[in-house]
Design an enzyme around this catalytic site. Structure first.
Site, PDB file in Angstrom:
ATOM      1  N   ALA A   1       3.884  15.114   9.038  1.00  0.00           N
ATOM      2  CA  ALA A   1       4.941  14.919   9.946  1.00  0.00           C
ATOM      3  C   ALA A   1       6.387  14.942   9.499  1.00  0.00           C
ATOM      4  CB  ALA A   1       4.812  13.646  10.619  1.00  0.00           C
TER       5      ALA A   1
ATOM      6  N   SER B   1      -0.407  10.180  -0.547  1.00  0.00           N
ATOM      7  CA  SER B   1      -1.099   9.984  -1.922  1.00  0.00           C
ATOM      8  C   SER B   1      -2.560  10.458  -1.869  1.00  0.00           C
ATOM      9  CB  SER B   1      -1.282   8.362  -2.082  1.00  0.00           C
ATOM     10  OG  SER B   1       0.012   7.959  -2.214  1.00  0.00           O
TER      11      SER B   1
ATOM     12  N   HIS C   1       1.908  -2.702   0.447  1.00  0.00           N
ATOM     13  CA  HIS C   1       0.509  -2.065   0.244  1.00  0.00           C
ATOM     14  C   HIS C   1      -0.349  -2.544   1.279  1.00  0.00           C
ATOM     15  CE1 HIS C   1       1.723  -3.109  -4.251  1.00  0.00           C
ATOM     16  NE2 HIS C   1       2.212  -1.990  -4.015  1.00  0.00           N
TER      17      HIS C   1
HETATM   18  C1  LIG Z   1       8.357   1.390  -0.478  1.00  0.00           C
HETATM   19  C2  LIG Z   1       7.147   1.743  -1.246  1.00  0.00           C
HETATM   20  C3  LIG Z   1       6.864   0.974  -2.719  1.00  0.00           C
HETATM   21  C4  LIG Z   1       5.682   1.068  -3.141  1.00  0.00           C
HETATM   22  N1  LIG Z   1       5.402   1.112  -4.648  1.00  0.00           N
HETATM   23  C5  LIG Z   1       4.377   1.149  -5.031  1.00  0.00           C
HETATM   24  C6  LIG Z   1       4.111   1.120  -6.523  1.00  0.00           C
HETATM   25  O1  LIG Z   1       5.081   0.898  -7.123  1.00  0.00           O
HETATM   26  N2  LIG Z   1       2.959   1.486  -6.997  1.00  0.00           N
HETATM   27  C7  LIG Z   1       1.663   1.637  -6.408  1.00  0.00           C
HETATM   28  O2  LIG Z   1       0.414   1.881  -6.731  1.00  0.00           O
HETATM   29  N3  LIG Z   1       2.005   1.683  -5.065  1.00  0.00           N
HETATM   30  C8  LIG Z   1       3.061   1.507  -4.230  1.00  0.00           C
HETATM   31  N4  LIG Z   1       3.398   1.604  -2.994  1.00  0.00           N
HETATM   32  C9  LIG Z   1       1.943   1.732  -2.243  1.00  0.00           C
HETATM   33  C10 LIG Z   1       1.545   3.307  -2.387  1.00  0.00           C
HETATM   34  O3  LIG Z   1       2.498   4.290  -2.601  1.00  0.00           O
HETATM   35  C11 LIG Z   1       0.684   3.510  -0.848  1.00  0.00           C
HETATM   36  O4  LIG Z   1      -0.473   2.765  -0.935  1.00  0.00           O
HETATM   37  C12 LIG Z   1      -0.106   4.932  -0.822  1.00  0.00           C
HETATM   38  O5  LIG Z   1       1.059   5.651  -1.097  1.00  0.00           O
HETATM   39  C13 LIG Z   1      -0.758   5.209   0.451  1.00  0.00           C
HETATM   40  O6  LIG Z   1      -1.237   6.392   0.469  1.00  0.00           O
HETATM   41  P1  LIG Z   1      -1.832   6.821   1.773  1.00  0.00           P
HETATM   42  O7  LIG Z   1      -2.443   8.332   1.406  1.00  0.00           O
HETATM   43  O8  LIG Z   1      -2.949   5.967   2.438  1.00  0.00           O
HETATM   44  O9  LIG Z   1      -0.705   7.141   2.817  1.00  0.00           O
HETATM   45  P2  LIG Z   1       0.755   7.790   2.621  1.00  0.00           P
HETATM   46  O10 LIG Z   1       1.014   8.200   1.300  1.00  0.00           O
HETATM   47  O11 LIG Z   1       1.808   6.990   3.184  1.00  0.00           O
HETATM   48  O12 LIG Z   1       0.455   9.137   3.467  1.00  0.00           O
HETATM   49  C14 LIG Z   1       0.579   9.156   4.594  1.00  0.00           C
HETATM   50  C15 LIG Z   1       0.958  10.629   5.030  1.00  0.00           C
HETATM   51  O13 LIG Z   1       0.838  11.021   6.528  1.00  0.00           O
HETATM   52  C16 LIG Z   1       1.806  11.477   7.312  1.00  0.00           C
HETATM   53  N5  LIG Z   1       1.758  11.416   8.469  1.00  0.00           N
HETATM   54  C17 LIG Z   1       1.336   9.951   9.199  1.00  0.00           C
HETATM   55  N6  LIG Z   1       1.094  10.327  10.422  1.00  0.00           N
HETATM   56  C18 LIG Z   1       1.130  11.379  10.713  1.00  0.00           C
HETATM   57  C19 LIG Z   1       0.813  12.392  11.784  1.00  0.00           C
HETATM   58  N7  LIG Z   1       0.438  11.751  12.938  1.00  0.00           N
HETATM   59  N8  LIG Z   1       0.838  13.728  11.963  1.00  0.00           N
HETATM   60  C20 LIG Z   1       1.166  14.205  10.400  1.00  0.00           C
HETATM   61  N9  LIG Z   1       1.425  13.568   9.536  1.00  0.00           N
HETATM   62  C21 LIG Z   1       1.395  12.073   9.511  1.00  0.00           C
HETATM   63  C22 LIG Z   1       3.160  10.511   6.693  1.00  0.00           C
HETATM   64  O14 LIG Z   1       4.183  11.217   6.904  1.00  0.00           O
HETATM   65  C23 LIG Z   1       2.673  10.514   5.110  1.00  0.00           C
HETATM   66  O15 LIG Z   1       3.272  11.517   4.342  1.00  0.00           O
HETATM   67  C24 LIG Z   1       4.542   1.346  -2.221  1.00  0.00           C
HETATM   68  C25 LIG Z   1       4.664   1.761  -0.933  1.00  0.00           C
HETATM   69  C26 LIG Z   1       5.783   1.629  -0.491  1.00  0.00           C
HETATM   70  C27 LIG Z   1       6.196   2.500   0.953  1.00  0.00           C
END
Ligand SMILES: Cc1cc2nc3c(=O)[nH]c(=O)nc-3n(C[C@H](O)[C@H](O)[C@H](O)COP(=O)(O)OP(=O)(O)OC[C@H]3O[C@@H](n4cnc5c(N)ncnc54)[C@H](O)[C@@H]3O)c2cc1C
Length: 534
Positions: free
Chosen positions: A34, A12, A469
């Site tokens: 990843a 995200s 979350h």
């Molecule tokens: C099943 C589910 C349902 C949800 N429903 C909702 C909803 O309806 N509405 C809402 O607002 N939120 C929802 N959420 C929460 C929301 O999607 C997350 O809070 C948000 O996407 C988090 O974003 P982020 O950038 O922190 O992490 P992420 O989007 O998880 O991104 C992290 C990325 O880093 C990559 N990564 C991790 N470690 C490494 C590494 N060592 N090397 C390379 N790449 C790596 C991962 O593969 C991933 O692509 C939901 C989450 C899930 C899992």
């Protein structure tokens, strides 16, 4: 390989950061992810049901057993592909409350008041559902739409909520959050609007942006107190990449603290036990984990044709597929919970503190994830929005492929239990209001036999799960447990920032995708401004 910026994780936040930093063709950006480039189920909204337990697109973590939650291993799904969790999530689009961000600012984070972050919320979205232009954006990359209140269930719920004093609010992302509303969703033309789709697809051809999928970042490269690059592996082969300016870690609330620890940044004793050389003591890494712990109340529905248990199974599923092909909506184009209510647990509060969300069917576990049950019913999850319980995430091995240990400590703060009980009571009040009577609704869980607070809390301990979350494990702040400062720079290390849900000092009042995308937007803006000022 030399780049100006390296972004770890294309979720995200990471996809947003990579997009904005590579907008200037002179700036070379490497984005490491990843997981794979995509998954077919990610395009169709209802595909989240197929991705919830799918190792091809999901890290499939689970929490350590805890006595407060009856020793269960609570599932912690996390997206693992371009788009990250935005590519597998329930698609609900909720910013949170102005007070959430004002609180962050008050906690020692200048520049994070709601007024300061509102331009980024507006910049990111192309909201197609009306609302007030002072609050809503129209021209951003992320398409956001309203769920349509076509099914009779939704009209009944809005009326029932009104009967217990909860008013209809057409735009909970506008001037105020409170009320019951059809969910806003990252869905447009029947397709999921992940950050991969909205922020990466349009810029794939930029010559100055290199996206590498299947690339697990194993550790950060440090030269004294400066981060100079990353070490990552693709299909078992290790590579190094150097960042002339900065590395931005956007690996999410579970993996970002793990990556810092694997790189020697964290609690010294913990790292030493794992045989990891301590490069920089930072006690807050992995601490302050927060999530929404939510029981699902269940209600059977006697009237026919109201839920997808009646209109989404067997032959009816063929009709749904046709409807989706023609109009892009119905069961296959549905946001996880199409209707939600933000409510106050008691009079006198300044803002809502509870969230209820309704799913218009009963599901049951199937071999490929949840599937639609035969029994017709409605599920309503209900939980406090700003829980006080805090846990932690820590690496338990120096091997980057070993999942970290996740301890939520749910219900360790007594206020969380009391508010969860109140949320269940409000769900009961709405579901038994006169407007629901024609649907012939009856309580299946927790069940009418459980009436006292202790009985309800005991049920919550036995059955509740998260709403996915997790936040807070690389907390932004100015105190000793802060991992990053208000400009998201890792404290004590030059050339390194964290930008993802892990930097949130507290949980926002609602789902976390929208605020995480905002964090990506704001992070990129700060990186570019700091570079210009240097
Ligand atoms: C099943 C589910 C349902 C949800 N429903 C909702 C909803 O309806 N509405 C809402 O607002 N939120 C929802 N959420 C929460 C929301 O999607 C997350 O809070 C948000 O996407 C988090 O974003 P982020 O950038 O922190 O992490 P992420 O989007 O998880 O991104 C992290 C990325 O880093 C990559 N990564 C991790 N470690 C490494 C590494 N060592 N090397 C390379 N790449 C790596 C991962 O593969 C991933 O692509 C939901 C989450 C899930 C899992």
């Amino acid at each position: 390989m030399y780049f100006d910026y390296i972004v770890v994780g294309a979720g995200s936040a990471g996809a947003v950061v990579a997009n904005r930093l590579s907008a200037d063709p002179r700036t070379k950006v490497l984005l490491l992810e990843a997981g794979p480039a995509s998954h077919p189920w990610s395009r169709i909204p209802v595909g989240y049901a197929r991705l919830l337990t799918n190792p091809a697109a999901n890290w499939l973590y689970s929490a350590e057993p805890e006595s407060n939650t009856n020793g269960r291993r609570i599932p912690v799904p996390r997206g693992r592909m371009l788009g990250g969790s935005s590519a597998i999530n329930g698609l609900a689009f909720v910013r949170g409350q102005a007070q959430d961000f004002d609180t962050w600012a008050q906690m020692g984070n200048p520049g994070w008041t709601y007024d300061s972050v509102l331009p980024f919320f507006r910049r990111m979205e192309a909201y197609q559902g009306g609302g007030d232009d002072r609050f809503r954006g129209r021209e951003g990359p992320l398409r956001v739409t309203n769920s349509e209140p076509r099914e009779p269930l939704y009209a009944a719920l809005i009326e029932a909520a009104g009967e217990v004093g909860i008013a209809h609010n057409p735009d909970y992302n506008g001037a105020r959050q409170e009320g019951i509303a059809m969910s806003q969703a990252t869905i447009a033309s029947g397709r999921r609007m992940s950050t991969a789709r909205c922020y990466l697809d349009p810029i794939r051809r930029r010559a100055n942006l290199r996206i590498v999928t299947g690339a697990l970042t194993e550790n950060l490269l440090l030269d004294g107190r400066r981060c100079t690059g990353v070490c990552y592996s693709v299909s078992g082969t290790r590579h190094e990449a150097q960042a002339a300016r900065e590395v931005i870690v956007s690996a999410g609330s579970i993996n970002s603290p793990q990556l810092l620890e694997l790189s020697g940044i964290g609690q010294p004793e913990r790292l030493q036990k794992l045989g990891i050389a301590v490069r920089h003591a930072l006690p807050g890494v992995g601490e302050n984990l927060r999530d929404h712990y939510a029981p699902r109340t269940r209600w059977t529905v006697g009237a026919k044709g109201i839920t997808y248990n009646d209109t989404g199974r067997g032959l009816a599923l063929v009709r749904q597929a046709l409807r989706y092909a023609i109009a892009g909506d119905g069961l296959l184009g549905m946001v996880g919970a199409p209707i939600r209510a933000f409510v106050r647990s008691r009079d006198g509060l300044e803002a809502p503190d509870l969230l209820l969300g309704w799913v218009p069917m009963f599901t049951e576990p199937g071999p490929k994830g949840p599937r639609i049950a035969r029994q017709s019913g409605v599920t309503c999850y209900a939980h406090p929005m700003r829980p006080e319980s805090r846990g932690h995430v820590h690496a338990i091995s120096a091997d980057p492929r070993t999942p970290p240990a996740i301890n939520f400590n749910f219900l360790s703060a007594p206020a969380d239990g009391a508010l969860t009980i109140r949320a269940v009571q409000i769900a009961r009040a709405i579901m038994t209001a006169p407007a629901m009577a024609p649907l012939r609704v009856a309580e299946a869980a927790p069940g009418p036999a459980l009436t006292t607070d202790d009985e309800i809390l005991d049920w919550v301990r036995r059955v509740a799960e998260t709403t996915y979350h997790p936040v807070g494990t690389c907390k932004m702040g100015a105190d000793a447990m802060a991992v990053v400062d208000a400009r998201l720079r890792v404290r004590g290390i030059a050339g390194l920032r964290v930008a993802d849900a892990s930097i949130m000092p507290t949980l926002t009042s609602g789902n976390t995708n929208a605020p995480t995308i905002m964090i990506g937007e704001k992070a990129a803006d700060m990186v570019l401004k700091d570079a210009a000022a240097a």
